[in-house]
Scaffold this motif. Structure first.
Motif, PDB file in Angstrom:
ATOM      1  N   GLU A  32       0.903  -1.096  -0.042  1.00  0.00           N
ATOM      2  CA  GLU A  32       0.041   0.067  -0.115  1.00  0.00           C
ATOM      3  C   GLU A  32       0.855   1.265   0.025  1.00  0.00           C
ATOM      4  O   GLU A  32       0.707   2.197  -0.914  1.00  0.00           O
ATOM      5  CB  GLU A  32      -0.927   0.080   1.200  1.00  0.00           C
ATOM      6  CG  GLU A  32      -1.865   1.225   1.210  1.00  0.00           C
ATOM      7  CD  GLU A  32      -2.647   1.221   2.597  1.00  0.00           C
ATOM      8  OE1 GLU A  32      -3.318   2.256   2.669  1.00  0.00           O
ATOM      9  OE2 GLU A  32      -2.732   0.324   3.146  1.00  0.00           O
ATOM     10  N   HIS A  33       1.701   1.225   0.865  1.00  0.00           N
ATOM     11  CA  HIS A  33       2.522   2.527   1.145  1.00  0.00           C
ATOM     12  C   HIS A  33       3.795   2.951   0.307  1.00  0.00           C
ATOM     13  O   HIS A  33       4.117   3.899  -0.006  1.00  0.00           O
ATOM     14  CB  HIS A  33       2.822   2.890   2.542  1.00  0.00           C
ATOM     15  CG  HIS A  33       1.513   2.880   3.358  1.00  0.00           C
ATOM     16  ND1 HIS A  33       0.726   4.110   3.244  1.00  0.00           N
ATOM     17  CD2 HIS A  33       1.035   2.054   4.450  1.00  0.00           C
ATOM     18  CE1 HIS A  33      -0.267   3.740   4.128  1.00  0.00           C
ATOM     19  NE2 HIS A  33      -0.332   2.683   4.709  1.00  0.00           N
ATOM     20  N   LEU A  34       4.550   1.567   0.187  1.00  0.00           N
ATOM     21  CA  LEU A  34       5.657   1.829  -0.834  1.00  0.00           C
ATOM     22  C   LEU A  34       5.575   1.581  -2.310  1.00  0.00           C
ATOM     23  O   LEU A  34       5.930   2.097  -3.234  1.00  0.00           O
ATOM     24  CB  LEU A  34       6.571   0.625  -0.210  1.00  0.00           C
ATOM     25  CG  LEU A  34       7.144   0.737   1.132  1.00  0.00           C
ATOM     26  CD1 LEU A  34       8.115  -0.214   1.758  1.00  0.00           C
ATOM     27  CD2 LEU A  34       7.783   2.250   1.576  1.00  0.00           C
ATOM     28  N   VAL A  35       4.633   0.663  -2.592  1.00  0.00           N
ATOM     29  CA  VAL A  35       4.297   0.365  -3.901  1.00  0.00           C
ATOM     30  C   VAL A  35       3.084   1.250  -4.621  1.00  0.00           C
ATOM     31  O   VAL A  35       3.051   1.598  -5.729  1.00  0.00           O
ATOM     32  CB  VAL A  35       3.906  -1.223  -4.236  1.00  0.00           C
ATOM     33  CG1 VAL A  35       3.736  -1.500  -6.050  1.00  0.00           C
ATOM     34  CG2 VAL A  35       5.064  -2.238  -3.823  1.00  0.00           C
ATOM     35  N   GLY A  36       2.241   1.656  -3.696  1.00  0.00           N
ATOM     36  CA  GLY A  36       1.294   2.397  -4.160  1.00  0.00           C
ATOM     37  C   GLY A  36      -0.243   1.708  -4.250  1.00  0.00           C
ATOM     38  O   GLY A  36      -1.029   2.472  -5.037  1.00  0.00           O
ATOM     39  N   LEU A  37      -0.345   0.550  -4.061  1.00  0.00           N
ATOM     40  CA  LEU A  37      -1.698  -0.149  -4.585  1.00  0.00           C
ATOM     41  C   LEU A  37      -2.629   0.093  -3.198  1.00  0.00           C
ATOM     42  O   LEU A  37      -2.198  -0.126  -1.953  1.00  0.00           O
ATOM     43  CB  LEU A  37      -1.279  -1.692  -4.386  1.00  0.00           C
ATOM     44  CG  LEU A  37      -0.443  -2.299  -5.454  1.00  0.00           C
ATOM     45  CD1 LEU A  37      -0.168  -3.972  -5.220  1.00  0.00           C
ATOM     46  CD2 LEU A  37      -0.913  -2.047  -6.763  1.00  0.00           C
ATOM     47  N   GLU A  38      -3.685   0.563  -3.637  1.00  0.00           N
ATOM     48  CA  GLU A  38      -5.072   1.030  -3.048  1.00  0.00           C
ATOM     49  C   GLU A  38      -5.605  -0.318  -2.371  1.00  0.00           C
ATOM     50  O   GLU A  38      -6.045  -1.072  -3.432  1.00  0.00           O
ATOM     51  CB  GLU A  38      -5.671   1.993  -3.332  1.00  0.00           C
ATOM     52  CG  GLU A  38      -5.421   3.564  -3.296  1.00  0.00           C
ATOM     53  CD  GLU A  38      -5.201   4.002  -2.121  1.00  0.00           C
ATOM     54  OE1 GLU A  38      -5.898   3.844  -1.127  1.00  0.00           O
ATOM     55  OE2 GLU A  38      -3.753   4.449  -1.746  1.00  0.00           O
ATOM     56  N   ASP A 137      -4.586  -5.944 -10.169  1.00  0.00           N
ATOM     57  CA  ASP A 137      -3.594  -4.980 -10.362  1.00  0.00           C
ATOM     58  C   ASP A 137      -2.290  -5.741 -10.538  1.00  0.00           C
ATOM     59  O   ASP A 137      -1.473  -4.943 -11.360  1.00  0.00           O
ATOM     60  CB  ASP A 137      -3.505  -4.257  -9.034  1.00  0.00           C
ATOM     61  CG  ASP A 137      -4.823  -3.333  -8.893  1.00  0.00           C
ATOM     62  OD1 ASP A 137      -5.510  -2.768  -9.779  1.00  0.00           O
ATOM     63  OD2 ASP A 137      -5.171  -3.222  -7.609  1.00  0.00           O
TER      64      ASP A 137
END
Length: 171
Positions: A32-38, A137
């Protein structure tokens, strides 16, 4: 190997499971926070199941039940949390397997639903799924994130089963 595992104390089983829960949550938060997957609503519910299992296992590790009843209680509660996670991950995989024309439409965000709707309605809407839950994703080795999460829950299920085994063996 089985002989070694059968001699583990409830604390050791619980700490091993708690460490695995921490690993699962660290991967989820990293994505979530490093790769940006919500995370979609079903992903959040899978995290809740991991947290519930972690809570049961943390209490079991602190308590280190000596008697049969405590081992069975913690094993049963832990297994219940893990089975909930297996159910949600399985539902998530099922949604991802639907043809594009059968995917439910996207609904409001989870935050909005929790503010406006009663919890029972939120649970019903989230478990019915939405378009965002059906999106794939990322694939690793041909497996989507809910597939890896399901695999994680299946591995995690070995811990409460180990606690149950210790409790039954003690009888």
């Amino acid at each position: 190997m089985m002989a070694t595992l059968s001699t583990w104390s409830p604390r050791r089983w619980s700490l091993a499971g708690l460490a695995f829960c921490v690993l699962m949550l660290a991967v989820a938060l990293g994505l979530e926070h490093l790769v940006g997957l919500e995370p979609c609503p079903l992903c959040i519910f899978q995290r809740v199941a991991v947290l519930a299992a972690a809570l049961v296992l943390a209490v079991a590790a602190l308590h280190n039940p000596i008697g049969r009843g405590g081992r069975l209680a913690y094993g049963g509660l832990g297994l219940l949390a893990v089975l909930g996670g297996i159910g949600v991950a399985g539902r998530h995989l099922w949604l991802q397997s639907l043809p594009a024309d059968q995917v439910p439409s996207c609904g409001p965000g989870l935050d909005y639903m929790l503010e406006v709707l009663p919890l029972q309605d939120v649970l019903s809407m989230v478990l019915s799924g939405s378009g965002e839950c059906a999106e794939i994703d990322v694939l690793w080795w041909g497996v989507s994130l809910p597939g890896w999460t399901l695999l994680g829950f299946l591995v995690l299920a070995l811990v409460p089963l180990g606690l149950l085994w210790c409790g039954l063996k003690r009888a």
